[in-house]
Design an enzyme around this catalytic site. Structure first.
Site, PDB file in Angstrom:
ATOM      1  N   SER A  30      46.421  51.505  39.882  1.00  0.00           N
ATOM      2  CA  SER A  30      45.502  50.693  40.684  1.00  0.00           C
ATOM      3  C   SER A  30      45.997  49.250  40.735  1.00  0.00           C
ATOM      4  CB  SER A  30      44.093  50.729  40.083  1.00  0.00           C
ATOM      5  OG  SER A  30      43.581  52.039  40.097  1.00  0.00           O
ATOM      6  N   ARG A  72      38.405  45.275  32.693  1.00  0.00           N
ATOM      7  CA  ARG A  72      39.868  45.150  32.743  1.00  0.00           C
ATOM      8  C   ARG A  72      40.366  43.817  32.179  1.00  0.00           C
ATOM      9  NH1 ARG A  72      38.422  49.354  33.441  1.00  0.00           N
ATOM     10  NH2 ARG A  72      38.939  50.907  35.037  1.00  0.00           N
ATOM     11  N   GLU A  75      44.826  43.796  39.550  1.00  0.00           N
ATOM     12  CA  GLU A  75      44.780  44.369  38.207  1.00  0.00           C
ATOM     13  C   GLU A  75      46.162  44.309  37.585  1.00  0.00           C
ATOM     14  OE1 GLU A  75      43.636  48.661  36.184  1.00  0.00           O
ATOM     15  OE2 GLU A  75      42.495  47.958  37.901  1.00  0.00           O
TER      16      GLU A  75
END
Length: 338
Positions: free
Chosen positions: A237, A164, A333
């Site tokens: 998320s 990520r 995130e």
């Protein structure tokens, strides 16, 4: 070039946070972007690049200019017997691009179906789902250097992709604006990725599986598992899955034997953030109009027009509880705009 002043961002972020940007600029062509960046005044002192606002949390009004990348287009760069290279402009909606690829039987992005956002944002975050990451199909990225106004090309190996993250989130953050991305996709002999549990269960006894079938399955799984932003404003998320040392993981297993885990390498293990949050009894819990979704503990929902600060404070409470119970730090995130 058209500028908006005091634009409400409520419809431009999937959390539905009601803030304003002092200025905003909708960019439909890279030449307009160069002209804008060359325009020395208050407009371009503080800039935020925004795609579809699906991975950002605004905690206050934005005292600067938001550039909305709206350049569109998908073109063939080259192809051979096995691969096709597609260039997609940064403003293309990511799932529209995935659908285009699947319809044309171009393989490599089908597992990334229904992920919100734009093509330009995809490599910044190195989006991933169901065992796939976008880094595996990126050939190169064309980006505008904000200082020199020159267009530069970044090959896959230049992008420092990680879990990520990419170089555009680290050392080059706010220094470049992605204009387009070229993808290397398969034309035949597709390497289907069915390792993820739910997909593996669905296709275990199937033969001659198509890209369309995988896309449909991913859409079904995501739809059943994740809340729609129209019904429950969210940014997907909220936290990354944490990575811990193997030795610490072994300590945790003695206390929590049912922990979900994925071995990253011989020394580190990835844990399931959603499970950690669930084990702290956060699933379905709400405070001041903010809550953890009742089906998916990784998703924080803005149930009742909460502010960005309320959402952030709620997320910190979740982080603190997980740390106290497991000694594991949860990293966001979602990006913050303060």
């Amino acid at each position: 070039m058209k500028f908006n002043k005091f634009l409400s961002l409520k419809e431009y972020n999937t959390f539905g946070v009601n803030v304003e940007s002092v200025y905003s600029f909708f960019c439909y062509h890279k030449d307009d972007l160069k002209r804008f960046l060359n325009f020395e005044n208050e407009y371009n002192r503080t800039i935020l690049i925004l795609g579809s606002g699906s991975n950002i949390l605004f905690t206050s009004d934005f005292n600067g200019t938001i550039i909305f990348m709206r350049n569109k287009g998908i073109s063939i760069v080259k192809q051979d017997n096995d691969f096709i290279y597609l260039k997609a402009e940064a403003g293309e909606i990511w799932d529209d691009f995935v659908k285009f690829c699947v319809v044309n039987n171009f393989g490599g992005v089908e597992n990334l179906s229904l992920i919100p956002g734009t093509v330009g944002a995809a490599p910044v975050q190195n989006i991933g789902a169901y065992g796939s990451e976008v880094k595996s199909v990126i050939d190169e990225i064309e980006a505008l250097n904000r200082e020199t106004l020159e267009t530069e090309v970044f090959k896959n190996e230049d992008c420092q992709f990680g879990y990520r993250e990419s170089i555009f989130k680290k050392s080059l953050k706010n220094k470049y604006i992605i204009l387009n991305v070229t993808f290397k996709l398969t034309l035949k002999n597709h390497k289907l990725n069915l390792e993820y549990g739910s997909l593996n269960d669905l296709f275990r006894n199937e033969d001659n599986i198509t890209l369309k079938q995988i896309r449909e399955a991913v859409i079904q799984i995501r739809t059943e598992k994740l809340p729609s932003v129209e019904e429950f404003p969210n940014a997907g998320s909220f936290f990354k899955n944490p990575v811990v040392s193997l030795s610490y993981f072994n300590e945790l297993k003695t206390k929590f034997p049912n922990l979900i885990s994925y071995f990253v390498n011989n020394d580190t293990v990835k844990l399931a953030a959603g499970q950690l949050i669930d084990l702290c009894n956060w699933k379905g819990k709400q405070i001041k109009g903010v809550g953890v979704h009742y089906k998916q503990a990784l998703v924080i929902v803005n149930y009742n027009n909460a502010s960005g600060k309320d959402i952030l404070e709620f997320s910190k409470e979740v982080e603190d509880t997980v740390f106290k119970k497991f000694g594991v730090y949860l990293e966001r995130e979602v990006n913050l705009a303060e």
